[in-house]
Design a protein around this motif. Structure first.
Motif, short mmCIF file in Angstrom:
data_model
loop_
_atom_site.label_atom_id
_atom_site.label_comp_id
_atom_site.label_asym_id
_atom_site.label_seq_id
_atom_site.Cartn_x
_atom_site.Cartn_y
_atom_site.Cartn_z
N VAL A 69 0.70 -1.22 -0.22
CA VAL A 69 0.40 0.05 -0.13
C VAL A 69 1.11 1.41 0.12
N LYS A 70 0.18 2.01 -0.94
CA LYS A 70 1.16 3.45 -1.17
C LYS A 70 0.37 4.26 0.24
N MET A 71 1.85 4.47 1.30
CA MET A 71 1.15 5.56 1.75
C MET A 71 1.11 7.11 1.89
N GLN A 72 0.17 7.88 2.85
CA GLN A 72 0.31 9.45 2.66
C GLN A 72 1.67 10.21 2.66
N ASN A 73 3.00 10.04 3.01
CA ASN A 73 3.74 9.90 2.13
C ASN A 73 4.89 9.33 1.67
N ASN A 74 4.19 8.75 0.18
CA ASN A 74 4.36 8.04 -0.93
C ASN A 74 6.02 6.76 -0.38
N ARG A 75 5.76 6.50 0.69
CA ARG A 75 6.61 5.47 0.91
C ARG A 75 5.70 4.17 0.50
N TRP A 76 5.63 2.77 0.62
CA TRP A 76 5.41 2.00 0.51
C TRP A 76 5.84 1.07 1.76
N PHE A 77 4.12 0.56 1.99
CA PHE A 77 4.26 -0.35 3.02
C PHE A 77 3.89 -2.30 2.79
N ASP A 78 4.55 -2.97 3.07
CA ASP A 78 4.02 -4.27 2.26
C ASP A 78 3.75 -5.09 4.35
N THR A 79 3.24 -5.67 4.16
CA THR A 79 2.91 -6.94 4.89
C THR A 79 4.18 -7.66 5.46
N GLY A 80 4.84 -8.04 4.46
CA GLY A 80 5.63 -9.03 4.53
C GLY A 80 5.68 -10.25 4.51
N LEU A 81 4.48 -10.99 4.24
CA LEU A 81 3.81 -12.13 3.97
C LEU A 81 4.03 -12.50 2.65
N PRO A 82 4.59 -14.24 2.21
CA PRO A 82 5.02 -14.86 1.23
C PRO A 82 4.01 -14.28 -0.24
N ARG A 83 4.06 -14.04 -1.00
CA ARG A 83 3.28 -14.76 -2.53
C ARG A 83 2.47 -15.32 -2.38
N GLY A 84 1.64 -15.47 -2.69
CA GLY A 84 0.14 -16.46 -2.47
C GLY A 84 -0.06 -16.97 -0.96
N PHE A 85 0.33 -16.72 0.28
CA PHE A 85 -0.20 -16.90 1.96
C PHE A 85 -1.00 -16.94 1.41
N PRO A 86 -1.88 -18.41 1.98
CA PRO A 86 -3.68 -18.20 2.12
C PRO A 86 -4.28 -16.76 2.79
N ASP A 87 -5.40 -17.08 2.77
CA ASP A 87 -6.82 -15.75 2.55
C ASP A 87 -6.57 -15.88 4.85
N LEU A 88 -7.02 -17.40 5.02
CA LEU A 88 -7.10 -17.13 6.46
C LEU A 88 -5.98 -18.35 6.85
N PHE A 89 -5.73 -18.02 8.53
CA PHE A 89 -4.81 -19.69 9.01
C PHE A 89 -5.25 -19.07 10.08
N ARG B 241 -10.62 -19.65 -9.00
CA ARG B 241 -9.00 -20.51 -8.94
C ARG B 241 -7.76 -19.68 -8.62
N PRO B 242 -7.36 -20.46 -7.91
CA PRO B 242 -5.89 -20.01 -7.71
C PRO B 242 -4.79 -19.51 -8.54
N ARG B 243 -3.88 -18.77 -7.90
CA ARG B 243 -3.38 -18.34 -8.96
C ARG B 243 -2.20 -18.96 -8.69
N PRO B 244 -1.03 -18.58 -9.68
CA PRO B 244 -0.13 -19.45 -10.00
C PRO B 244 1.40 -19.48 -8.57
N ASP B 245 1.08 -18.19 -8.14
CA ASP B 245 1.48 -18.00 -6.55
C ASP B 245 1.24 -18.93 -5.34
N GLN B 246 -0.50 -18.91 -5.20
CA GLN B 246 -1.03 -19.82 -4.40
C GLN B 246 -0.72 -21.02 -4.78
N ILE B 247 -0.68 -21.63 -6.13
CA ILE B 247 -0.09 -22.64 -5.75
C ILE B 247 1.40 -23.21 -5.77
#
Length: 111
Positions: free
Chosen positions: A30-50, A70-76
């Motif tokens: 997410v691009k924050m108000q100060n124009n910096r990017w915030f990344d959640t840090g979880l790997p691509r394809g991480f499931p919705d719930l755990f 259908r699952p995306r390639p990163d989810q597979i």
């Protein structure tokens, strides 16, 4: 067609009432108000719930999809990793699917 967000909320309620703790993941950047990017840090394809089962502490991962999703390639790719290490996980299109994955300790259900 049912929205994935509604399915996800239904799953969270059902699984919580079923003797488990469950968390929703927020992934992406997410691009924050100060124009910096915030990344959640979880790997691509991480499931919705755990979460984990209170009865034995076993962890599970749930990817939520609607009836046509259908699952995306990163989810597979993430699914392949979880399968190799034998972790409970699967695709749930309903709260019944999620409870089946958890109760039967399925590995890769729906992929």
């Amino acid at each position: 067609m049912t929205e994935e967000h509604k399915i996800q909320n239904d799953i969270r309620v059902a699984v919580s009432a079923h003797g488990c703790t469950i968390f929703r993941t927020n992934v992406g950047k997410v691009k924050m108000q100060n124009n910096r990017w915030f990344d959640t840090g979880l790997p691509r394809g991480f499931p919705d719930l755990f979460g984990f089962k209170h009865s034995d502490g076993k962890i599970f991962f749930i990817e939520v999809k609607n009836e046509n999703g259908r699952p995306r390639p990163d989810q597979i790719k993430f699914h392949d990793f979880l399968t190799r290490v034998g972790v409970i996980h699967g695709i749930a299109r309903s709260s019944e699917d999620a409870l089946k994955i958890i109760d039967e300790e399925l590995v890769g259900y729906g992929y």
